[in-house]
Motif scaffolding. Structure first.
Motif, PDB file in Angstrom:
ATOM      1  N   LEU A   6       0.820  -1.202   0.000  1.00  0.00           N
ATOM      2  CA  LEU A   6       0.000   0.000   0.000  1.00  0.00           C
ATOM      3  C   LEU A   6       0.859   1.259   0.000  1.00  0.00           C
ATOM      4  CD1 LEU A   6      -2.738  -1.165   2.523  1.00  0.00           C
ATOM      5  CD2 LEU A   6      -2.784  -1.265   0.024  1.00  0.00           C
ATOM      6  N   TYR A   7       0.180   2.393   0.112  1.00  0.00           N
ATOM      7  CA  TYR A   7       0.872   3.680   0.107  1.00  0.00           C
ATOM      8  C   TYR A   7       1.578   3.907   1.438  1.00  0.00           C
ATOM      9  CZ  TYR A   7      -2.357   4.376  -3.800  1.00  0.00           C
ATOM     10  OH  TYR A   7      -3.069   4.229  -4.963  1.00  0.00           O
ATOM     11  N   ALA A   8       2.721   4.573   1.367  1.00  0.00           N
ATOM     12  CA  ALA A   8       3.499   4.831   2.575  1.00  0.00           C
ATOM     13  C   ALA A   8       3.005   6.064   3.321  1.00  0.00           C
ATOM     14  CB  ALA A   8       4.979   4.999   2.210  1.00  0.00           C
ATOM     15  N   SER A   9       2.413   7.009   2.602  1.00  0.00           N
ATOM     16  CA  SER A   9       1.969   8.260   3.221  1.00  0.00           C
ATOM     17  C   SER A   9       1.031   8.985   2.273  1.00  0.00           C
ATOM     18  CB  SER A   9       3.176   9.159   3.533  1.00  0.00           C
ATOM     19  OG  SER A   9       3.817   9.536   2.312  1.00  0.00           O
ATOM     20  N   VAL A  10       0.492  10.105   2.744  1.00  0.00           N
ATOM     21  CA  VAL A  10      -0.370  10.928   1.890  1.00  0.00           C
ATOM     22  C   VAL A  10       0.421  11.457   0.705  1.00  0.00           C
ATOM     23  CG1 VAL A  10      -1.731  13.056   1.782  1.00  0.00           C
ATOM     24  CG2 VAL A  10      -1.910  11.564   3.784  1.00  0.00           C
ATOM     25  N   ASP A  11       1.651  11.904   0.963  1.00  0.00           N
ATOM     26  CA  ASP A  11       2.489  12.394  -0.138  1.00  0.00           C
ATOM     27  C   ASP A  11       2.773  11.291  -1.144  1.00  0.00           C
ATOM     28  OD1 ASP A  11       2.614  14.957   0.832  1.00  0.00           O
ATOM     29  OD2 ASP A  11       4.508  14.665   1.906  1.00  0.00           O
ATOM     30  N   VAL A  13       0.748   8.903  -1.922  1.00  0.00           N
ATOM     31  CA  VAL A  13      -0.465   8.787  -2.739  1.00  0.00           C
ATOM     32  C   VAL A  13      -0.422   9.810  -3.868  1.00  0.00           C
ATOM     33  CG1 VAL A  13      -2.970   9.018  -2.794  1.00  0.00           C
ATOM     34  CG2 VAL A  13      -1.874   7.900  -0.849  1.00  0.00           C
ATOM     35  N   ARG A  14      -0.152  11.062  -3.521  1.00  0.00           N
ATOM     36  CA  ARG A  14      -0.148  12.126  -4.531  1.00  0.00           C
ATOM     37  C   ARG A  14       0.900  11.866  -5.605  1.00  0.00           C
ATOM     38  NH1 ARG A  14      -0.906  18.123  -2.168  1.00  0.00           N
ATOM     39  NH2 ARG A  14      -1.169  18.409  -4.406  1.00  0.00           N
ATOM     40  N   GLN A  15       2.071  11.435  -5.183  1.00  0.00           N
ATOM     41  CA  GLN A  15       3.142  11.208  -6.141  1.00  0.00           C
ATOM     42  C   GLN A  15       2.830  10.033  -7.073  1.00  0.00           C
ATOM     43  OE1 GLN A  15       6.737  10.773  -3.835  1.00  0.00           O
ATOM     44  NE2 GLN A  15       6.528  12.808  -2.908  1.00  0.00           N
ATOM     45  N   ARG A  16       2.308   8.952  -6.497  1.00  0.00           N
ATOM     46  CA  ARG A  16       2.046   7.767  -7.314  1.00  0.00           C
ATOM     47  C   ARG A  16       0.846   7.960  -8.231  1.00  0.00           C
ATOM     48  NH1 ARG A  16       3.174   2.891  -3.002  1.00  0.00           N
ATOM     49  NH2 ARG A  16       2.582   1.543  -4.749  1.00  0.00           N
ATOM     50  N   LEU A  17      -0.142   8.720  -7.775  1.00  0.00           N
ATOM     51  CA  LEU A  17      -1.258   9.029  -8.666  1.00  0.00           C
ATOM     52  C   LEU A  17      -0.824   9.996  -9.766  1.00  0.00           C
ATOM     53  CD1 LEU A  17      -4.399   9.362  -6.345  1.00  0.00           C
ATOM     54  CD2 LEU A  17      -3.407   7.331  -7.405  1.00  0.00           C
ATOM     55  N   ALA A  18       0.072  10.920  -9.425  1.00  0.00           N
ATOM     56  CA  ALA A  18       0.595  11.855 -10.430  1.00  0.00           C
ATOM     57  C   ALA A  18       1.361  11.112 -11.517  1.00  0.00           C
ATOM     58  CB  ALA A  18       1.480  12.904  -9.767  1.00  0.00           C
ATOM     59  N   GLN A  19       2.041  10.037 -11.137  1.00  0.00           N
ATOM     60  CA  GLN A  19       2.751   9.221 -12.125  1.00  0.00           C
ATOM     61  C   GLN A  19       1.793   8.559 -13.106  1.00  0.00           C
ATOM     62  OE1 GLN A  19       5.099   6.517  -9.765  1.00  0.00           O
ATOM     63  NE2 GLN A  19       6.506   8.109  -9.073  1.00  0.00           N
ATOM     64  N   GLU A  20       0.531   8.412 -12.676  1.00  0.00           N
ATOM     65  CA  GLU A  20      -0.510   7.856 -13.547  1.00  0.00           C
ATOM     66  C   GLU A  20      -1.310   8.980 -14.231  1.00  0.00           C
ATOM     67  OE1 GLU A  20      -0.716   4.650 -14.032  1.00  0.00           O
ATOM     68  OE2 GLU A  20       0.806   4.174 -12.515  1.00  0.00           O
ATOM     69  N   ASN A  21      -0.755  10.217 -14.181  1.00  0.00           N
ATOM     70  CA  ASN A  21      -1.399  11.395 -14.781  1.00  0.00           C
ATOM     71  C   ASN A  21      -2.745  11.733 -14.138  1.00  0.00           C
ATOM     72  OD1 ASN A  21       0.703  11.878 -16.542  1.00  0.00           O
ATOM     73  ND2 ASN A  21      -0.217  10.761 -18.246  1.00  0.00           N
ATOM     74  N   TYR A  22      -2.846  11.455 -12.844  1.00  0.00           N
ATOM     75  CA  TYR A  22      -4.040  11.843 -12.096  1.00  0.00           C
ATOM     76  C   TYR A  22      -3.603  12.868 -11.057  1.00  0.00           C
ATOM     77  CZ  TYR A  22      -8.565  11.447  -9.706  1.00  0.00           C
ATOM     78  OH  TYR A  22      -9.793  11.721  -9.159  1.00  0.00           O
ATOM     79  N   ILE A  23      -4.009  14.113 -11.261  1.00  0.00           N
ATOM     80  CA  ILE A  23      -3.624  15.197 -10.364  1.00  0.00           C
ATOM     81  C   ILE A  23      -4.724  15.378  -9.326  1.00  0.00           C
ATOM     82  CG2 ILE A  23      -2.909  17.597 -10.198  1.00  0.00           C
ATOM     83  CD1 ILE A  23      -1.076  15.768 -11.873  1.00  0.00           C
ATOM     84  N   ASP A  25      -5.837  16.900  -5.180  1.00  0.00           N
ATOM     85  CA  ASP A  25      -5.483  17.791  -4.079  1.00  0.00           C
ATOM     86  C   ASP A  25      -5.202  16.969  -2.824  1.00  0.00           C
ATOM     87  OD1 ASP A  25      -7.962  17.014  -3.093  1.00  0.00           O
ATOM     88  OD2 ASP A  25      -8.963  18.871  -3.690  1.00  0.00           O
ATOM     89  N   ASN A  26      -4.857  17.655  -1.756  1.00  0.00           N
ATOM     90  CA  ASN A  26      -4.464  16.965  -0.531  1.00  0.00           C
ATOM     91  C   ASN A  26      -5.630  16.223   0.115  1.00  0.00           C
ATOM     92  OD1 ASN A  26      -1.994  16.668   1.149  1.00  0.00           O
ATOM     93  ND2 ASN A  26      -3.350  17.408   2.771  1.00  0.00           N
ATOM     94  N   ASN A  27      -6.847  16.742  -0.071  1.00  0.00           N
ATOM     95  CA  ASN A  27      -8.022  16.084   0.499  1.00  0.00           C
ATOM     96  C   ASN A  27      -8.217  14.690  -0.106  1.00  0.00           C
ATOM     97  OD1 ASN A  27     -10.622  15.795   1.867  1.00  0.00           O
ATOM     98  ND2 ASN A  27     -11.521  16.186  -0.143  1.00  0.00           N
ATOM     99  N   ILE A  28      -8.169  14.598  -1.417  1.00  0.00           N
ATOM    100  CA  ILE A  28      -8.337  13.305  -2.092  1.00  0.00           C
ATOM    101  C   ILE A  28      -7.231  12.347  -1.682  1.00  0.00           C
ATOM    102  CG2 ILE A  28      -8.304  12.136  -4.341  1.00  0.00           C
ATOM    103  CD1 ILE A  28      -9.628  14.607  -5.541  1.00  0.00           C
ATOM    104  N   ALA A  29      -5.996  12.831  -1.671  1.00  0.00           N
ATOM    105  CA  ALA A  29      -4.865  11.971  -1.313  1.00  0.00           C
ATOM    106  C   ALA A  29      -4.995  11.457   0.118  1.00  0.00           C
ATOM    107  CB  ALA A  29      -3.557  12.745  -1.483  1.00  0.00           C
ATOM    108  N   THR A  30      -5.457  12.310   1.015  1.00  0.00           N
ATOM    109  CA  THR A  30      -5.600  11.914   2.419  1.00  0.00           C
ATOM    110  C   THR A  30      -6.664  10.830   2.582  1.00  0.00           C
ATOM    111  OG1 THR A  30      -4.922  14.108   3.188  1.00  0.00           O
ATOM    112  CG2 THR A  30      -6.110  12.728   4.750  1.00  0.00           C
ATOM    113  N   VAL A  31      -7.815  11.028   1.942  1.00  0.00           N
ATOM    114  CA  VAL A  31      -8.907  10.064   2.072  1.00  0.00           C
ATOM    115  C   VAL A  31      -8.529   8.724   1.447  1.00  0.00           C
ATOM    116  CG1 VAL A  31     -11.304   9.574   1.466  1.00  0.00           C
ATOM    117  CG2 VAL A  31     -10.651  11.869   2.197  1.00  0.00           C
TER     118      VAL A  31
END
Length: 330
Positions: A6-11, A13-23, A25-31
């Motif tokens: 799984l994901y190591a942290s909220v950051d 999540v954001r980085q790995r989703l960004a690698q899939e071209n999904y941008i 915000d912090n709310n989505i990444a946190t949830v």
């Protein structure tokens, strides 16, 4: 799915989703991080076209998990979502048994004994080899990391939602002829809803809730630039600005992010570098789907383009020489 997958942290999540071209915000990444870390289903609600289904897809991609999708609709029942018996295959085996019936009943001294021997063959016909797994059973039986996407759950009947609660509570199903089948690996579950109807309190209690709204202009511009990199920056600035102005109107259907992308791609195909009134009117149907919305948008468009023209003329006007003043008396 183990915690190591799984994901190591909220950051993260954001980085790995960004690698899939999904941008996001912090709310989505946190949830997303909390849902995966706590092992709870994720219920994603919001207007159509804001990226709810896409979120489930990129979660699967970013975690190298298999995506299994159940598309919901009115009338969806347990058989279509869980499993069915392959009756055609069972019928074929019945024909084989018919040819072997003499061997099966050999040595019996009465009709009762013959029937008992035939009945003993029931296990042959009601076994795993004849079960046709549908998405829910596929996700439970999968030995690999899995994301189960239950798409547009609001379109399904409340009765199906109640049935689904049992699956999400224990991640096991009971097939009367086979017994209880428990999940080999607990899947990550993402449910999406366009708010066609209110979800039950019982379902919401079992899920972590995420509402995705239309993004802020800066975030949407970032998304469009990633998805349509061949477009001119000025064109994308104008597109996003105008789309956000249209969303302020009382429209039957507000343009979504997916429609912003469609419009940008359409303008690129037409080799457009910036917007003008005639071009926008000709392509507005790309983002607006109702005649009444088009009429309202044309009025907004006229105001928008007049403002852009005035701003451009003001920027191009020569500045008044420094120190020069006018005699107000003469």
């Amino acid at each position: 799915m183990s915690s190591d997958d799984l994901y190591a942290s909220v950051d993260d999540v954001r980085q790995r989703l960004a690698q899939e071209n999904y941008i996001c915000d912090n709310n989505i990444a946190t949830v997303v991080y909390l849902a995966t870390e706590l092992g709870k289903p994720l219920l994603v609600e919001g207007p159509a076209g804001v990226g709810k289904t896409e979120l489930a897809k990129v979660i699967a991609s970013s975690l190298s998990a298999e995506l299994i999708r159940l598309q919901c609709y009115e009338g969806l029942d347990e058989a279509k979502a869980l499993y069915e018996w392959e009756y055609a295959k069972q019928l074929l085996y019945t024909q084989i048994l018919k040819d072997k019936i003499g061997e099966v009943t050999a040595g019996t001294g009465s009709l009762s004994e013959a029937v008992d021997k035939l009945t003993a063959q029931d296990d042959v016909f009601f076994s795993q080899r004849f079960v046709l797994p549908r998405p829910l059973l596929q996700a439970i039986q999968s030995e690999h990391a899995t994301v189960l996407l239950i798409d547009e759950i609001d379109k399904a009947d409340p009765e199906f939602e109640a049935f689904l609660l049992e699956i999400l509570s224990d991640f096991q199903v009971t097939i009367p002829e086979l017994g209880t089948i428990e999940a080999v690996r607990i899947p990550i579950v993402v449910l999406t809803s366009n708010n066609a109807r209110e979800m039950s309190d019982a379902l919401k209690r079992r899920c972590i809730h995420l509402y995705i709204d239309f993004p802020a202009p800066e975030l949407e511009l970032q998304i469009v630039k990633i998805k349509v990199p061949e477009a001119h920056d000025r064109l994308l600035d104008d597109v996003v600005e105008l789309v956000h102005a249209l969303r302020q109107l009382d429209l039957k259907k507000q343009p979504s992010i997916s429609e912003t992308l469609d419009w940008a791609r359409a303008l690129v195909v037409m080799n457009v570098a910036s917007l003008d009134e005639a071009l926008v009117k000709d392509t507005l149907s790309t983002i607006l789907k109702y005649e009444g919305d088009l009429r309202k948008a044309e009025k907004e468009l006229e105001l928008y383009l007049n403002k852009k023209k005035a701003d451009a003329e003001a920027a191009a006007a020569p500045a008044e020489p420094a120190g020069e003043t006018k005699d107000l008396l003469n």
